[in-house]
Design a protein around this motif. Structure first.
Motif, PDB file in Angstrom:
ATOM      1  N   ASP A 238       0.458  -1.247   0.359  1.00 17.34           N
ATOM      2  CA  ASP A 238      -0.057   0.126  -0.200  1.00 17.34           C
ATOM      3  C   ASP A 238       0.552   1.273  -0.183  1.00 17.34           C
ATOM      4  OD1 ASP A 238      -2.072  -1.403   0.322  1.00 17.34           O
ATOM      5  OD2 ASP A 238      -2.391  -1.016   2.165  1.00 17.34           O
ATOM      6  N   ALA A 239       2.149   1.465   0.442  1.00 20.01           N
ATOM      7  CA  ALA A 239       2.801   2.982   0.605  1.00 20.01           C
ATOM      8  C   ALA A 239       3.159   2.547  -0.759  1.00 20.01           C
ATOM      9  CB  ALA A 239       4.210   2.158   1.767  1.00 20.01           C
ATOM     10  N   ARG A 240       3.676   1.637  -1.449  1.00 19.80           N
ATOM     11  CA  ARG A 240       4.468   1.915  -2.404  1.00 19.80           C
ATOM     12  C   ARG A 240       3.497   2.022  -3.686  1.00 19.80           C
ATOM     13  NH1 ARG A 240       5.358  -0.871  -7.599  1.00 19.80           N
ATOM     14  NH2 ARG A 240       7.820  -0.892  -8.102  1.00 19.80           N
ATOM     15  N   ARG A 241       1.910   1.702  -3.409  1.00 20.22           N
ATOM     16  CA  ARG A 241       1.187   2.602  -4.102  1.00 20.22           C
ATOM     17  C   ARG A 241       1.044   4.122  -3.871  1.00 20.22           C
ATOM     18  NH1 ARG A 241      -3.083  -0.550  -6.046  1.00 20.22           N
ATOM     19  NH2 ARG A 241      -4.543   1.122  -5.610  1.00 20.22           N
ATOM     20  N   LEU A 242       1.485   4.606  -3.245  1.00 21.47           N
ATOM     21  CA  LEU A 242       1.177   5.482  -2.743  1.00 21.47           C
ATOM     22  C   LEU A 242       2.314   6.854  -3.680  1.00 21.47           C
ATOM     23  CD1 LEU A 242       0.775   7.023   0.612  1.00 21.47           C
ATOM     24  CD2 LEU A 242      -0.968   6.297  -0.833  1.00 21.47           C
ATOM     25  N   LEU A 243       3.459   6.324  -4.446  1.00 20.46           N
ATOM     26  CA  LEU A 243       4.557   6.475  -4.907  1.00 20.46           C
ATOM     27  C   LEU A 243       4.370   6.302  -6.737  1.00 20.46           C
ATOM     28  CD1 LEU A 243       7.814   5.605  -3.236  1.00 20.46           C
ATOM     29  CD2 LEU A 243       6.431   7.547  -2.475  1.00 20.46           C
ATOM     30  N   VAL A 312      14.397  16.486   8.433  1.00 21.13           N
ATOM     31  CA  VAL A 312      14.196  16.007   7.887  1.00 21.13           C
ATOM     32  C   VAL A 312      12.909  16.607   6.668  1.00 21.13           C
ATOM     33  CG1 VAL A 312      13.406  13.707   6.639  1.00 21.13           C
ATOM     34  CG2 VAL A 312      14.838  13.624   8.373  1.00 21.13           C
ATOM     35  N   LEU A 313      12.922  16.548   5.315  1.00 19.92           N
ATOM     36  CA  LEU A 313      11.816  17.050   4.421  1.00 19.92           C
ATOM     37  C   LEU A 313      11.262  16.021   3.792  1.00 19.92           C
ATOM     38  CD1 LEU A 313      11.067  20.224   3.522  1.00 19.92           C
ATOM     39  CD2 LEU A 313      12.524  20.574   2.148  1.00 19.92           C
ATOM     40  N   LEU A 314       9.878  16.120   4.034  1.00 23.57           N
ATOM     41  CA  LEU A 314       9.437  15.345   3.230  1.00 23.57           C
ATOM     42  C   LEU A 314       8.984  15.838   2.005  1.00 23.57           C
ATOM     43  CD1 LEU A 314       8.127  13.683   6.696  1.00 23.57           C
ATOM     44  CD2 LEU A 314       9.570  13.135   5.330  1.00 23.57           C
ATOM     45  N   THR A 315       8.809  15.278   0.613  1.00 22.67           N
ATOM     46  CA  THR A 315       8.805  15.898  -0.529  1.00 22.67           C
ATOM     47  C   THR A 315       7.972  14.962  -1.596  1.00 22.67           C
ATOM     48  OG1 THR A 315      10.549  14.687  -1.727  1.00 22.67           O
ATOM     49  CG2 THR A 315      11.146  17.003  -0.596  1.00 22.67           C
ATOM     50  N   THR A 316       7.336  13.992  -0.190  1.00 20.89           N
ATOM     51  CA  THR A 316       6.069  12.679  -0.922  1.00 20.89           C
ATOM     52  C   THR A 316       4.608  13.287  -1.435  1.00 20.89           C
ATOM     53  OG1 THR A 316       6.536  11.724   0.677  1.00 20.89           O
ATOM     54  CG2 THR A 316       5.084  11.141  -0.380  1.00 20.89           C
ATOM     55  N   ASN A 317       4.676  12.784  -3.207  1.00 22.87           N
ATOM     56  CA  ASN A 317       3.076  12.945  -3.748  1.00 22.87           C
ATOM     57  C   ASN A 317       2.607  12.811  -4.123  1.00 22.87           C
ATOM     58  OD1 ASN A 317       3.304  16.541  -4.657  1.00 22.87           O
ATOM     59  ND2 ASN A 317       5.611  15.389  -5.839  1.00 22.87           N
ATOM     60  N   THR A 318       1.239  12.396  -3.975  1.00 22.06           N
ATOM     61  CA  THR A 318       0.632  11.194  -4.449  1.00 22.06           C
ATOM     62  C   THR A 318      -0.996  12.106  -4.879  1.00 22.06           C
ATOM     63  OG1 THR A 318      -0.104   8.865  -3.890  1.00 22.06           O
ATOM     64  CG2 THR A 318      -0.863  10.568  -2.369  1.00 22.06           C
ATOM     65  N   TYR A 319      -1.547  11.140  -5.553  1.00 22.35           N
ATOM     66  CA  TYR A 319      -3.044  11.183  -6.171  1.00 22.35           C
ATOM     67  C   TYR A 319      -3.809  12.018  -4.794  1.00 22.35           C
ATOM     68  CZ  TYR A 319      -7.733  12.215  -8.112  1.00 22.35           C
ATOM     69  OH  TYR A 319      -8.805  12.053  -8.467  1.00 22.35           O
ATOM     70  N   ASP A 320      -3.887  11.138  -3.950  1.00 27.51           N
ATOM     71  CA  ASP A 320      -5.178  11.022  -3.067  1.00 27.51           C
ATOM     72  C   ASP A 320      -4.826  11.923  -1.668  1.00 27.51           C
ATOM     73  OD1 ASP A 320      -6.871  10.767  -0.862  1.00 27.51           O
ATOM     74  OD2 ASP A 320      -8.182   8.913  -2.219  1.00 27.51           O
TER      75      ASP A 320
END
Length: 343
Positions: A238-243, A312-320
């Motif tokens: 599920d975590a991989r799906r976010l990416l 830590v600077l989090l740079t995550t993008n995902t659709y939802d």
């Protein structure tokens, strides 16, 4: 029996949001989503919320970082707000100093000035911005002139002063790639650097940054912010799906020259990719950190310990956006951000 503390316990976490568009939403909705995310991560106890600068990039609408930072600061009350970053070669240092002078005057003690050296990625964009491809070669002089407007010591333009700006202390950070870390050290500035690619090279670079750091009025000691894409979910899959939405956007852009809006995960999984697209897609996932809370604590917490990073600077993008917030919430719990914020 007491359970062991997470490796991330006590580590300051921050967020960089690039204002990536999602399929089916307007650019105005994207920008409002950035502001809303800032409010949400503030509630979780995050330390900073930064916005970025991209010009004429389809799929990215964060083109005016100081304007967007003002909207974020006005909508929040405690979290630090800044830029990750203002691309200094695109601007005159005086104008940047004045913009941050306004921000610091309106939101005292909450503004950060992250500075990068990128220029527009096509000839047309660079011409529209009035810069050449080699404009980044003057980055060191541009940073020194900018800082001089705050201290009143700049000599590039005698008798020119930043109003507001002069006399204010807006913390400055250098967004570095490779040798940019040594520039940050020579100027005595905190460093923001990607924390997951070329690990041994990263460690060597951080050693050089720390060993050559020259204390300044801006920072007494080296300070390292690791920028990383991190996703947390109930299962590793599920975590991989976010990416996956951002991985597809990367593959699309590198084969067609345009960033598409982020697509829902299920749509990405149904795509019939060309071999080249598939190669880039899979490669873009390498080096990203994802998994269950325990797995990410081991991966990210281990990296923080290995590098001695301060933040830590989090740079995550995902659709939802809901999934993104849930990931940030679980990271906040690992780091104990709420308890830190309440002190």
């Amino acid at each position: 029996m007491d359970l062991p503390q997470p490796l991330l316990a006590g580590v300051p976490l921050s967020v960089l949001d690039r204002s990536r568009t999602r399929s089916g939403e307007t650019e105005a909705e994207t920008l409002r989503g950035t502001v809303r995310l800032a409010q949400q991560v503030e509630e979780l106890g995050y330390h900073r919320f930064w916005v970025s600068e991209h010009h004429s990039v389809p799929g990215v609408v964060g083109s005016a970082p100081t304007v967007l930072a003002a909207a974020v600061a006005a909508a929040t009350s405690r979290i630090r707000v800044g830029t990750g970053g203002v691309m200094l070669p695109n601007h005159q240092p005086l104008v940047v100093a004045e913009q941050f002078g306004v921000l610091e005057s309106l939101f005292p003690g909450r503004i950060d000035m992250g500075l990068g050296r990128s220029v527009g990625f096509t000839n047309g964009i660079r011409r529209a911005l009035g810069v050449e491809k080699d404009a980044a070669e003057d980055f060191s002089a541009q940073v020194q002139e900018l800082l001089g407007y705050f201290t009143g010591t700049q000599q590039a333009h005698p008798q020119v002063h930043a109003r507001p700006g002069e006399g204010l202390r807006v913390p400055a950070y250098v967004l570095a790639i490779g040798e940019g870390a040594l520039l940050a050290a020579s100027l005595g500035l905190p460093l923001v650097i990607a924390g997951v690619k070329g690990e041994q090279e990263l460690l060597a670079l951080l050693d050089r940054y720390r060993s050559t750091f020259r204390p300044s009025a801006w920072a007494e000691r080296p300070y390292v912010v690791l920028a990383a894409t991190v996703a947390v979910a109930a299962t590793t899959a599920d975590a991989r799906r976010l990416l996956l939405p951002e991985a597809w956007s990367t593959a699309y852009s590198r084969t067609r020259g345009v960033f598409p809006p982020l697509l829902p995960v299920d749509e990405v999984l149904r795509l019939d990719m060309t071999p080249k697209e598939r190669e880039i897609f899979e490669k873009s996932l390498k080096g990203q950190l994802y998994g269950t809370p325990a797995e990410v604590d081991s991966l990210l917490g281990g990296l923080v310990q290995q590098t001695g990073a301060d933040e830590v600077l989090l740079t995550t993008n995902t659709y939802d956006r809901g999934d993104l917030l849930a990931s940030y919430r679980q990271l906040a719990e690992l780091a104990g951000l709420r308890s830190l914020a309440s002190r």
